[in-house]
Design a protein around this motif. Structure first.
Motif, mmCIF file in Angstrom:
data_model
loop_
_atom_site.group_PDB
_atom_site.id
_atom_site.type_symbol
_atom_site.label_atom_id
_atom_site.label_comp_id
_atom_site.label_asym_id
_atom_site.label_seq_id
_atom_site.Cartn_x
_atom_site.Cartn_y
_atom_site.Cartn_z
ATOM 1 N N GLU A 97 7.205 9.028 -4.052
ATOM 2 C CA GLU A 97 6.482 10.100 -4.718
ATOM 3 C C GLU A 97 5.007 9.993 -4.364
ATOM 4 O O GLU A 97 4.505 8.901 -4.114
ATOM 5 C CB GLU A 97 6.655 9.980 -6.231
ATOM 6 C CG GLU A 97 8.094 10.121 -6.676
ATOM 7 C CD GLU A 97 8.263 9.873 -8.168
ATOM 8 O OE1 GLU A 97 7.260 9.959 -8.909
ATOM 9 O OE2 GLU A 97 9.394 9.590 -8.572
ATOM 10 N N PRO A 98 4.292 11.111 -4.368
ATOM 11 C CA PRO A 98 2.854 11.028 -4.089
ATOM 12 C C PRO A 98 2.144 10.247 -5.191
ATOM 13 O O PRO A 98 2.545 10.310 -6.360
ATOM 14 C CB PRO A 98 2.400 12.487 -4.064
ATOM 15 C CG PRO A 98 3.486 13.279 -4.683
ATOM 16 C CD PRO A 98 4.741 12.472 -4.613
ATOM 17 N N ASP A 99 1.126 9.499 -4.787
ATOM 18 C CA ASP A 99 0.326 8.778 -5.766
ATOM 19 C C ASP A 99 -0.417 9.769 -6.629
ATOM 20 O O ASP A 99 -0.821 10.837 -6.165
ATOM 21 C CB ASP A 99 -0.692 7.864 -5.071
ATOM 22 C CG ASP A 99 -0.029 6.688 -4.372
ATOM 23 O OD1 ASP A 99 1.084 6.300 -4.769
ATOM 24 O OD2 ASP A 99 -0.645 6.151 -3.429
ATOM 25 N N SER A 100 -0.594 9.420 -7.872
ATOM 26 C CA SER A 100 -1.398 10.268 -8.749
ATOM 27 C C SER A 100 -2.594 9.453 -9.223
ATOM 28 O O SER A 100 -2.478 8.256 -9.465
ATOM 29 C CB SER A 100 -0.584 10.762 -9.936
ATOM 30 O OG SER A 100 -0.149 9.673 -10.713
ATOM 31 N N ILE A 101 -3.721 10.112 -9.302
ATOM 32 C CA ILE A 101 -4.931 9.459 -9.765
ATOM 33 C C ILE A 101 -5.261 10.033 -11.127
ATOM 34 O O ILE A 101 -5.325 11.249 -11.296
ATOM 35 C CB ILE A 101 -6.095 9.699 -8.785
ATOM 36 C CG1 ILE A 101 -5.781 9.096 -7.432
ATOM 37 C CG2 ILE A 101 -7.395 9.141 -9.355
ATOM 38 C CD1 ILE A 101 -6.807 9.432 -6.372
ATOM 39 N N ARG A 102 -5.469 9.185 -12.073
ATOM 40 C CA ARG A 102 -5.871 9.595 -13.422
ATOM 41 C C ARG A 102 -7.164 8.856 -13.718
ATOM 42 O O ARG A 102 -7.145 7.680 -14.074
ATOM 43 C CB ARG A 102 -4.783 9.247 -14.420
ATOM 44 C CG ARG A 102 -5.076 9.707 -15.807
ATOM 45 C CD ARG A 102 -3.904 9.390 -16.725
ATOM 46 N NE ARG A 102 -4.253 9.604 -18.096
ATOM 47 C CZ ARG A 102 -4.165 10.767 -18.728
ATOM 48 N NH1 ARG A 102 -3.719 11.819 -18.089
ATOM 49 N NH2 ARG A 102 -4.497 10.872 -19.987
ATOM 50 N N SER A 103 -8.277 9.527 -13.534
ATOM 51 C CA SER A 103 -9.573 8.888 -13.654
ATOM 52 C C SER A 103 -10.504 9.690 -14.551
ATOM 53 O O SER A 103 -11.013 10.739 -14.146
ATOM 54 C CB SER A 103 -10.205 8.737 -12.264
ATOM 55 O OG SER A 103 -11.543 8.317 -12.373
ATOM 56 N N PRO A 104 -10.761 9.198 -15.771
ATOM 57 C CA PRO A 104 -11.743 9.864 -16.622
ATOM 58 C C PRO A 104 -13.116 9.944 -15.942
ATOM 59 O O PRO A 104 -13.836 10.929 -16.119
ATOM 60 C CB PRO A 104 -11.786 8.984 -17.878
ATOM 61 C CG PRO A 104 -10.448 8.319 -17.908
ATOM 62 C CD PRO A 104 -10.094 8.093 -16.459
ATOM 63 N N PHE A 105 -13.470 8.927 -15.152
ATOM 64 C CA PHE A 105 -14.748 8.954 -14.449
ATOM 65 C C PHE A 105 -14.812 10.130 -13.472
ATOM 66 O O PHE A 105 -15.808 10.853 -13.429
ATOM 67 C CB PHE A 105 -14.981 7.633 -13.708
ATOM 68 C CG PHE A 105 -16.077 7.723 -12.676
ATOM 69 C CD1 PHE A 105 -17.388 7.938 -13.057
ATOM 70 C CD2 PHE A 105 -15.788 7.617 -11.332
ATOM 71 C CE1 PHE A 105 -18.399 8.040 -12.108
ATOM 72 C CE2 PHE A 105 -16.781 7.724 -10.378
ATOM 73 C CZ PHE A 105 -18.100 7.936 -10.771
#
Length: 191
Positions: A97-105
């Motif tokens: 699966e594609p990587d997901s980025i979860r970044s509040p910054f």
């Protein structure tokens, strides 16, 4: 047709995979996760214990109760032959699966025009320091495992982490330059 691989969360497979490195208590396993896959896949400690119980229930892991005199008794978990078979099936059949980025910054950066340049620059500096610290941790880990055939595949993943953090360091340096040079532009956009 739904397989076990489809019905179990990735965390289950991650914990089962960690047991291939040898029998561990839940505490020791959580420390091992923190120092290895925790750099890119970080289950909560409570999830680790829940997954260990699930693995035993499924017959993918065994638990041995170890009585101790000086410390509290503990449970050692180990992978079963059935668990190895199921893990290999998941590894060989699961789609990437594609990587997901979860970044509040990064979310804050996206809306950067709405905050003061000083605050945004401070946040970028903090992200820069964090990337540098993580890079140092990974470089030390690389020095520890380099050349050890047992860690050939983990080292390949480690090199991804090194590249990612080097890129983050370079990106934050570039962003800082641009923010410091274009402070007046940012103030205009944010009006």
């Amino acid at each position: 047709m739904t397989t076990k691989a489809d019905s179990l969360p990735v965390t289950t497979w991650a914990i089962l995979g960690m047991l291939t490195f040898g029998a561990r208590s839940g505490y020791d396993l959580s420390k091992m996760v923190e120092q290895s896959i925790g750099h890119f896949f970080s289950p909560a400690k409570s999830q680790i214990y829940a997954e260990l119980r699930r693995l035993v229930t499924l017959g993918f892991a065994d638990v041995e109760h170890v009585n101790q005199t000086v410390r509290p008794n503990k449970r050692l978990y180990s992978i079963t032959p059935k668990g190895r078979t199921e893990l290999r099936e998941w590894l060989e059949t699961s789609d990437v699966e594609p990587d997901s980025i979860r970044s509040p910054f990064l979310l804050k950066m996206f809306f950067g025009a709405l905050i003061s340049p000083e605050v945004l620059i401070g946040q970028v500096k903090q992200a820069h320091e964090q990337a540098q610290m993580e890079l140092k941790v990974l470089e030390n880990l690389e020095a520890e495992i380099r050349g050890n055939p047992e860690f050939f595949y983990p080292n390949l993943v480690l090199r991804f982490g090194l590249a990612h953090n080097r890129a983050s360091v370079a990106w934050t340096e570039q962003v800082l330059l641009e923010l410091e040079q274009d402070g007046s532009l940012q103030q205009e956009v944010g009006k």
